[in-house]
Write a protein that holds these residues in place. Sequence first.
Motif, PDB file in Angstrom:
ATOM      1  N   THR A  47      -3.763  -3.888  -9.657  1.00  0.00           N
ATOM      2  CA  THR A  47      -4.850  -4.848  -9.868  1.00  0.00           C
ATOM      3  C   THR A  47      -5.827  -4.312 -10.908  1.00  0.00           C
ATOM      4  O   THR A  47      -6.031  -3.104 -11.019  1.00  0.00           O
ATOM      5  N   GLU A  82      -0.633  -5.957 -13.280  1.00  0.00           N
ATOM      6  CA  GLU A  82      -0.132  -7.297 -12.990  1.00  0.00           C
ATOM      7  C   GLU A  82      -1.129  -8.329 -13.513  1.00  0.00           C
ATOM      8  O   GLU A  82      -2.283  -8.342 -13.102  1.00  0.00           O
ATOM      9  N   GLN A  90      -3.335 -10.491 -11.236  1.00  0.00           N
ATOM     10  CA  GLN A  90      -4.294  -9.807 -10.378  1.00  0.00           C
ATOM     11  C   GLN A  90      -5.456  -9.231 -11.208  1.00  0.00           C
ATOM     12  O   GLN A  90      -5.883  -8.106 -11.021  1.00  0.00           O
ATOM     13  N   ILE A 131      -5.863 -10.156  -2.852  1.00  0.00           N
ATOM     14  CA  ILE A 131      -4.524  -9.627  -3.143  1.00  0.00           C
ATOM     15  C   ILE A 131      -3.629  -9.731  -1.914  1.00  0.00           C
ATOM     16  O   ILE A 131      -2.451 -10.107  -2.008  1.00  0.00           O
ATOM     17  N   LYS A 132      -4.179  -9.429  -0.758  1.00  0.00           N
ATOM     18  CA  LYS A 132      -3.410  -9.532   0.482  1.00  0.00           C
ATOM     19  C   LYS A 132      -2.965 -10.967   0.728  1.00  0.00           C
ATOM     20  O   LYS A 132      -1.820 -11.231   1.115  1.00  0.00           O
ATOM     21  N   LYS A 178      -2.516 -13.289  -1.569  1.00  0.00           N
ATOM     22  CA  LYS A 178      -1.495 -13.599  -2.567  1.00  0.00           C
ATOM     23  C   LYS A 178      -0.117 -13.080  -2.131  1.00  0.00           C
ATOM     24  O   LYS A 178       0.903 -13.767  -2.257  1.00  0.00           O
ATOM     25  N   GLN A 179      -0.121 -11.844  -1.612  1.00  0.00           N
ATOM     26  CA  GLN A 179       1.152 -11.250  -1.193  1.00  0.00           C
ATOM     27  C   GLN A 179       1.725 -11.947   0.026  1.00  0.00           C
ATOM     28  O   GLN A 179       2.937 -12.078   0.165  1.00  0.00           O
ATOM     29  N   THR A 180       0.853 -12.419   0.910  1.00  0.00           N
ATOM     30  CA  THR A 180       1.302 -13.115   2.112  1.00  0.00           C
ATOM     31  C   THR A 180       1.953 -14.443   1.762  1.00  0.00           C
ATOM     32  O   THR A 180       2.912 -14.882   2.412  1.00  0.00           O
ATOM     33  N   LYS A 202       3.662 -15.125  -0.893  1.00  0.00           N
ATOM     34  CA  LYS A 202       4.926 -14.971  -1.629  1.00  0.00           C
ATOM     35  C   LYS A 202       6.138 -15.132  -0.713  1.00  0.00           C
ATOM     36  O   LYS A 202       6.112 -14.788   0.437  1.00  0.00           O
TER      37      LYS A 202
END
Length: 276
Positions: A62, A127, A130, A269-270, A272-274, A276
């Motif tokens: 990030t 990234e 991010q 960020i968490k 966003k990852q969840t 995916k």
Amino acid sequence: MKKIALSFCLLIITLFSFAQKTEYDTKTNIQYYSTAINKSDSYINERCVLDIYYPKNSKGFTTIVWFHGGGLTGGNKEIPEALKNKGFAIIGVGYRLSPKVKAEKAIEDAAAAIAWAFNNIAGYGGETSQIFVSGHSAGAYLALMNGLDKKWLQKEGIDANKIAGLIPLSAQCITHFEIRRENGIPEKQPTIDAFAPLFHVRADASPLLLITGDREMEMLGRYEENAYMERMMKLVGHKETKLYELDGYGHGMTEPGFPLLVNEVNRIIKEKQTKK
């Protein structure tokens, strides 16, 4: 009990070793305008540079683009110590200052620096989805103007909505007092025109976390400006606007503000990852 103690010790050693593996590098005085523009303007060549602090040998990290404060008349690029060693890249941006140029040139410079981050961070391992934009005081104003008024980044070929999150610390949400001064408007005369972040509230903007000092200790109604921004963003339908007021802290509220910034970055960020 011995097994538990041993396991705990091994966990601590593992975590410490992991932390030790993350090394950081810093590149300084990178020009974010083109070579031709830098050659044509000595003041751009002097001021429009950035430093990047980033995790070496890492991928997908990030980035936080950070704009310094100083009323659009002073200050220099900086990489806040409180943001180091968090796994992020930090880009500290310099920009042109009033009265040597009109204050709006700082907004242009901020857009060019943000565009540089989008166009170059992958080369360092970052990234592009991010990239967060933040800053304190005048720097927070620059962050907000570029995140809400899409025209500035459009000139650089970047969609402002690609910013992962906006986290301004003690931002001026009405028209900046230096821009008002240039136009003969008194410091204490509130103005909301095209140079006010409040003028550009919209439902589809990036997530927005507003952080200010104590309303009784802040500058010139700064908390109330941010409270109005929060209210209007919600009224136009923005779903991710929050406001934190730091009781007991005045305008220089970055020390308690930085942990909130870091928490917000990690939260987004968490999420966003969840998804995916």
